[in-house]
Each structure stands twice: as structure tokens, then as C-alpha cells.
Motif scaffolding. Structure first.
Motif, PDB file in Angstrom:
ATOM      1  N   ALA A   1      41.266  82.433  16.921  1.00  0.00           N
ATOM      2  CA  ALA A   1      42.897  81.861  17.616  1.00  0.00           C
ATOM      3  C   ALA A   1      43.767  82.501  16.530  1.00  0.00           C
ATOM      4  CB  ALA A   1      42.900  80.629  17.416  1.00  0.00           C
ATOM      5  N   GLU A   2      43.567  82.409  15.134  1.00  0.00           N
ATOM      6  CA  GLU A   2      44.674  82.739  14.229  1.00  0.00           C
ATOM      7  C   GLU A   2      44.789  84.120  14.097  1.00  0.00           C
ATOM      8  OE1 GLU A   2      47.041  81.119  12.653  1.00  0.00           O
ATOM      9  OE2 GLU A   2      46.121  79.299  13.085  1.00  0.00           O
ATOM     10  N   ALA A   3      43.486  84.924  14.292  1.00  0.00           N
ATOM     11  CA  ALA A   3      43.429  86.391  14.346  1.00  0.00           C
ATOM     12  C   ALA A   3      44.118  86.875  15.366  1.00  0.00           C
ATOM     13  CB  ALA A   3      41.988  86.867  14.168  1.00  0.00           C
ATOM     14  N   ALA A   4      44.193  85.960  16.289  1.00  0.00           N
ATOM     15  CA  ALA A   4      45.097  86.528  17.658  1.00  0.00           C
ATOM     16  C   ALA A   4      46.492  86.467  17.640  1.00  0.00           C
ATOM     17  CB  ALA A   4      44.224  85.662  18.896  1.00  0.00           C
ATOM     18  N   THR A   5      47.018  85.711  16.405  1.00  0.00           N
ATOM     19  CA  THR A   5      48.506  85.822  16.684  1.00  0.00           C
ATOM     20  C   THR A   5      49.099  86.925  15.727  1.00  0.00           C
ATOM     21  OG1 THR A   5      48.347  84.993  14.139  1.00  0.00           O
ATOM     22  CG2 THR A   5      48.428  83.105  16.256  1.00  0.00           C
ATOM     23  N   ILE A   6      48.412  87.907  15.388  1.00  0.00           N
ATOM     24  CA  ILE A   6      49.026  89.204  14.947  1.00  0.00           C
ATOM     25  C   ILE A   6      49.211  89.956  15.869  1.00  0.00           C
ATOM     26  CG2 ILE A   6      48.203  88.614  12.385  1.00  0.00           C
ATOM     27  CD1 ILE A   6      46.440  91.159  12.511  1.00  0.00           C
ATOM     28  N   PRO A   7      50.305  90.788  15.905  1.00  0.00           N
ATOM     29  CA  PRO A   7      50.653  91.632  16.947  1.00  0.00           C
ATOM     30  C   PRO A   7      49.479  92.708  17.640  1.00  0.00           C
ATOM     31  CG  PRO A   7      52.320  91.734  15.481  1.00  0.00           C
ATOM     32  CD  PRO A   7      51.305  90.843  14.911  1.00  0.00           C
ATOM     33  N   LYS A   8      49.019  93.348  16.614  1.00  0.00           N
ATOM     34  CA  LYS A   8      47.790  94.334  17.034  1.00  0.00           C
ATOM     35  C   LYS A   8      46.391  93.589  16.846  1.00  0.00           C
ATOM     36  CE  LYS A   8      46.882  99.065  17.269  1.00  0.00           C
ATOM     37  NZ  LYS A   8      45.555  99.090  17.377  1.00  0.00           N
ATOM     38  N   ARG A   9      45.513  93.851  17.766  1.00  0.00           N
ATOM     39  CA  ARG A   9      44.235  93.080  17.572  1.00  0.00           C
ATOM     40  C   ARG A   9      43.618  94.023  16.217  1.00  0.00           C
ATOM     41  NH1 ARG A   9      39.188  93.688  19.677  1.00  0.00           N
ATOM     42  NH2 ARG A   9      37.964  91.831  19.599  1.00  0.00           N
ATOM     43  N   VAL A  10      42.847  93.355  15.347  1.00  0.00           N
ATOM     44  CA  VAL A  10      41.985  94.094  14.382  1.00  0.00           C
ATOM     45  C   VAL A  10      40.679  94.079  14.946  1.00  0.00           C
ATOM     46  CG1 VAL A  10      41.216  93.806  12.074  1.00  0.00           C
ATOM     47  CG2 VAL A  10      43.192  92.866  12.662  1.00  0.00           C
TER      48      VAL A  10
ATOM     49  N   LEU B   1      44.641  83.203   7.634  1.00  0.00           N
ATOM     50  CA  LEU B   1      45.728  82.753   8.234  1.00  0.00           C
ATOM     51  C   LEU B   1      45.294  81.109   8.386  1.00  0.00           C
ATOM     52  CD1 LEU B   1      46.872  85.443  10.791  1.00  0.00           C
ATOM     53  CD2 LEU B   1      48.005  84.683   8.759  1.00  0.00           C
ATOM     54  N   HIS B   2      44.082  80.846   8.805  1.00  0.00           N
ATOM     55  CA  HIS B   2      43.478  79.433   8.918  1.00  0.00           C
ATOM     56  C   HIS B   2      43.752  78.624   7.837  1.00  0.00           C
ATOM     57  CE1 HIS B   2      40.877  76.062  10.184  1.00  0.00           C
ATOM     58  NE2 HIS B   2      40.312  76.553   9.211  1.00  0.00           N
ATOM     59  N   MET B   3      43.300  79.340   6.820  1.00  0.00           N
ATOM     60  CA  MET B   3      43.367  78.419   5.328  1.00  0.00           C
ATOM     61  C   MET B   3      45.098  78.337   5.072  1.00  0.00           C
ATOM     62  SD  MET B   3      40.279  80.159   3.336  1.00  0.00           S
ATOM     63  CE  MET B   3      38.636  80.217   3.485  1.00  0.00           C
ATOM     64  N   ASP B   4      45.695  79.213   5.227  1.00  0.00           N
ATOM     65  CA  ASP B   4      47.066  79.197   4.840  1.00  0.00           C
ATOM     66  C   ASP B   4      47.738  77.796   5.488  1.00  0.00           C
ATOM     67  OD1 ASP B   4      49.453  80.150   3.658  1.00  0.00           O
ATOM     68  OD2 ASP B   4      50.204  80.855   5.543  1.00  0.00           O
ATOM     69  N   LYS B   5      47.316  77.426   6.441  1.00  0.00           N
ATOM     70  CA  LYS B   5      47.728  75.969   7.253  1.00  0.00           C
ATOM     71  C   LYS B   5      47.036  75.076   6.996  1.00  0.00           C
ATOM     72  CE  LYS B   5      49.559  78.140  11.412  1.00  0.00           C
ATOM     73  NZ  LYS B   5      49.152  78.748  13.031  1.00  0.00           N
TER      74      LYS B   5
ATOM     75  N   LYS C   1      52.078  82.506   3.883  1.00  0.00           N
ATOM     76  CA  LYS C   1      53.346  82.059   3.501  1.00  0.00           C
ATOM     77  C   LYS C   1      53.293  80.867   2.585  1.00  0.00           C
ATOM     78  CE  LYS C   1      56.027  84.886   6.034  1.00  0.00           C
ATOM     79  NZ  LYS C   1      55.519  85.958   5.593  1.00  0.00           N
ATOM     80  N   ASN C   2      52.309  80.053   2.621  1.00  0.00           N
ATOM     81  CA  ASN C   2      52.305  78.811   2.247  1.00  0.00           C
ATOM     82  C   ASN C   2      51.455  78.583   0.975  1.00  0.00           C
ATOM     83  OD1 ASN C   2      53.745  77.726   4.485  1.00  0.00           O
ATOM     84  ND2 ASN C   2      51.725  77.901   5.595  1.00  0.00           N
ATOM     85  N   LYS C   3      50.496  79.621   0.805  1.00  0.00           N
ATOM     86  CA  LYS C   3      49.519  79.307  -0.371  1.00  0.00           C
ATOM     87  C   LYS C   3      49.622  80.655  -1.512  1.00  0.00           C
ATOM     88  CE  LYS C   3      47.798  76.112   2.124  1.00  0.00           C
ATOM     89  NZ  LYS C   3      47.441  74.724   2.068  1.00  0.00           N
TER      90      LYS C   3
END
Ligand code: SF4
Length: 329
Positions: free
Chosen positions: A229-238, A251-255, A285-287
């Protein structure tokens, strides 16, 4: 009894339980090279082309080591894709050819193609072809593969409990591993499994940070759905499977409130890492986040200094009542 060699590098950290069970169930003996050591690294550096990344060089060293083991076959699959619409780094596709071209005196190479990007039909066909090297009994081949998958999922579940993939394999083989300790920090540790969990390549970074009081959180301990779910939030799929896992995990750990900071271990000369490390660095952004790039020349003293400084900063940040120490250094 036929002897099959499985090099102790690259996909070993993910799929060894599957293939060991498969070959054993068909009556073959599985031989692995020892855990990476200086001799293996030096042999790999000598044999592989300079431009390649450290894990591939180390893999060459493992293959070279196994060549001296009187094997009937050596298992070097051509990994293309392990899930739909995603791919593994192209170096995995070329590794059987690179090895055949540079290491003389190889035993017969089993280089089945593993490509699940569109369908698993090709893999099924290859599994039967592979099994027929040991038996003509199709049912036995099917059961051996089923059993292998069960062991693979069991090992993956162990990794979900906080063991590294390398420790999970040791637990699976019957060697107990103690990962309990006095931890006051929670640290996310990211990187390709074959570099992060190889104690020589990563200079045992997992146990080093544990000894510094960090409980280690790895991509394998994160919920898979949250990662996707977190990986899908960036504009271009990796489209690299492991790269997407890293981005999603970061991104998951960041939250997560319980994680104090994150370290990404990248390999010098790695194409995907140069992009994935950059994406993660920009998106976090947070860690507090640290990117460590390693190669065969990286000194252990420098690594320890950076880890200690990072852990000190995390503790000061946590102790600061104003919480005003920048997460970006
Ligand atoms: S992803 Fe990077 S480290 Fe892994 S094999 Fe490819 S180039 Fe090497």
C-alpha cells in the motif's frame, strides 16, 4: 547419490529452504559453500568483472569455492521475476552466463528460468525437467516442490518474528539463535537481503546495531499489505520486486511511532540502489535516515563510527524535550 551445489549468496538468503528440500526429497545431497569469508570475496573479485556490484562478485567466489567440491550439478537459476508484473535486477538474469564465461571447470550448471512475470507455466515445465535429472516419477517431483514451498513459507514466517533471513535459515536447520537483548531504540534496517544478511558483505551490521541497543526491524517483519500500500503511493510504480519492498517498508516505518530511525544499506555499483536509496531519502519525512554505501574496500572502523554517531543522535533526539533535532541531519 547425486550431489547438487547451491552457492551461499544472492537468492540463497530467500530460497535456500525451498531448493534444499526439493533436491533432498528427490534423493540428492545438497552441498553449500561456507558463509562468505575473505578468501571467497577475494576469489570473487578476481573472477568477476570490475564493474559489477559486490554481492555478484561474492557470488562468483562462492561458485568458485563449490567447483572444488566434486559436484554432479551446480544450481544457478536464471531469476527473471518472482511475481506478476515485477522483475528482479537484470544482473540475476545474466549471472549463469557470466559465470559460465569466466569460471572454467564448472560442473554441469542447472540454470532453469524463473519468470513469474506473466504466468507460472514455464516454471512448472522447468521444475519437471529439473526433477527428471533425479527421478522419472512426476508425482515425486510435484510433492518435492510442494514440500519445498512449505519449508520456504515456514522460514519466511520465522523471519517475520525478527530473525534475519540468514538467522531464520539457521533456526530452520536446527541451530538456535538468540535475538533477545536490552534494547532502548527501534531501528529500521533496509537493504537487499543478500547484502544485508551476509555478515561479511554488511560487516555484520545487524548484530552491530543490536549490540548498540537497537531492536532491529527488517522488511520481512513488516506487514506485506502495508508495504504494498505504501509503495503504491509513489507516482511511478517501482517494478523491481526488492526495490518496491524497500520503498514500501521505508514509507511504512516512517509512519510508525515505535521506530526511532532508519538505515539503508546500499551496494556501490548497484543500479537499483542508486535510485531506490534516492527515492527513500527524499520521501522520508518523519524519521532520521542514514544511507550507507558499501563495497569491498569499506572499512569496519568507519562503519562503527557512523553507526555509533547515528544511535547517539537518536537518543539525544528522543531525550530532547523540544524534539528539535532535525531528522535530516
Ligand atoms: S540489485 Fe544491485 S546489489 Fe542486487 S544484484 Fe542488482 S546490482 Fe547487485
Amino acid at each position: 547419490m547425486k550431489r547438487v551445489g547451491i552457492p551461499h549468496g544472492l537468492f540463497y538468503y530467500y530460497y535456500y529452504p525451498l531448493w534444499k528440500t526439493f533436491f533432498n526429497s528427490l534423493g540428492a545431497e545438497v552441498v553449500t559453500s561456507p558463509a562468505t569469508n575473505r578468501l571467497i570475496v577475494d576469489a570473487g573479485i578476481q573472477k568477476a568483472v570490475d564493474e559489477t556490484c559486490l554481492p555478484i562478485k561474492v557470488y562468483f567466489g562462492h561458485v568458485f569455492q563449490l567447483c572444488q567440491q566434486n559436484l554432479d550439478y551446480i544450481f544457478i537459476p536464471r531469476l527473471v521475476s518472482i511475481e506478476a508484473k515485477s522483475y528482479i535486477c537484470p544482473k540475476f538474469m545474466g549471472v549463469p552466463d557470466m559465470i559460465k564465461a569466466t569460471i572454467p571447470g564448472l560442473p554441469p550448471v542447472i540454470d532453469i528460468v524463473i519468470d513469474l512475470s506473466k504466468t507460472d507455466k514455464l516454471l512448472k515445465k522447468d521444475i519437471f525437467q529439473l526433477g527428471r535429472l533425479f527421478t522419472r516419477d512426476n508425482k515425486a517431483i510435484r510433492n518435492a516442490y510442494k514440500k519445498g514451498l512449505q519449508e520456504y513459507y515456514f522460514c519466511r514466517a520465522l523471519a517475520g518474528q525478527g530473525y534475519t533471513m540468514s538467522e531464520a535459515i539457521q533456526v530452520w536447520e536446527g541451530t538456535s539463535q538468540d535475538i533477545t537483548g536490552e534494547y532502548d531504540l527501534n531501528l529500521g534496517l533496509l537493504g537487499h537481503g543478500y547484502s544485508l544478511y551476509d555478515e561479511n558483505i554488511s560487516m555484520n551490521i545487524v548484530n552491530k546495531v543490536r549490540a548498540m541497543g537497537c531492536r532491529v526491524h527488517l522488511p520481512e517483519t513488516c506487514d506485506r499489505k502495508s508495504i504494498e500500500a505504501e509503495a503504491a503511493t509513489i507516482p511511478k510504480r517501482v517494478f523491481w520486486t526488492l526495490g518496491r519492498k524497500m520503498v514500501g517498508s521505508a514509507l511504512h516505518m516512517d509512519k510508525r511511532k515505535d521506530i526511532d530511525g532508519m538505515i539503508y544499506v546500499a551496494c556501490f555499483g548497484c543500479g537499483p540502489d542508486s535510485l531506490i536509496g534516492e527515492i527513500i531519502e527524499r520521501k522520508i519525512k518523519n524519521k532520521p535516515f542514514m544511507l550507507i554505501t558499501i563495497d569491498e574496500h569499506t572499512g569496519e572502523g568507519g562503519l562503527v563510527t557512523r553507526l555509533e554517531a547515528f544511535c547517539d543522535m537518536l537518543r539525544r533526539r528522543r531525550a530532547s524535550s523540544e524534539n528539535n533535532i532535525s531528522s535530516h541531519g
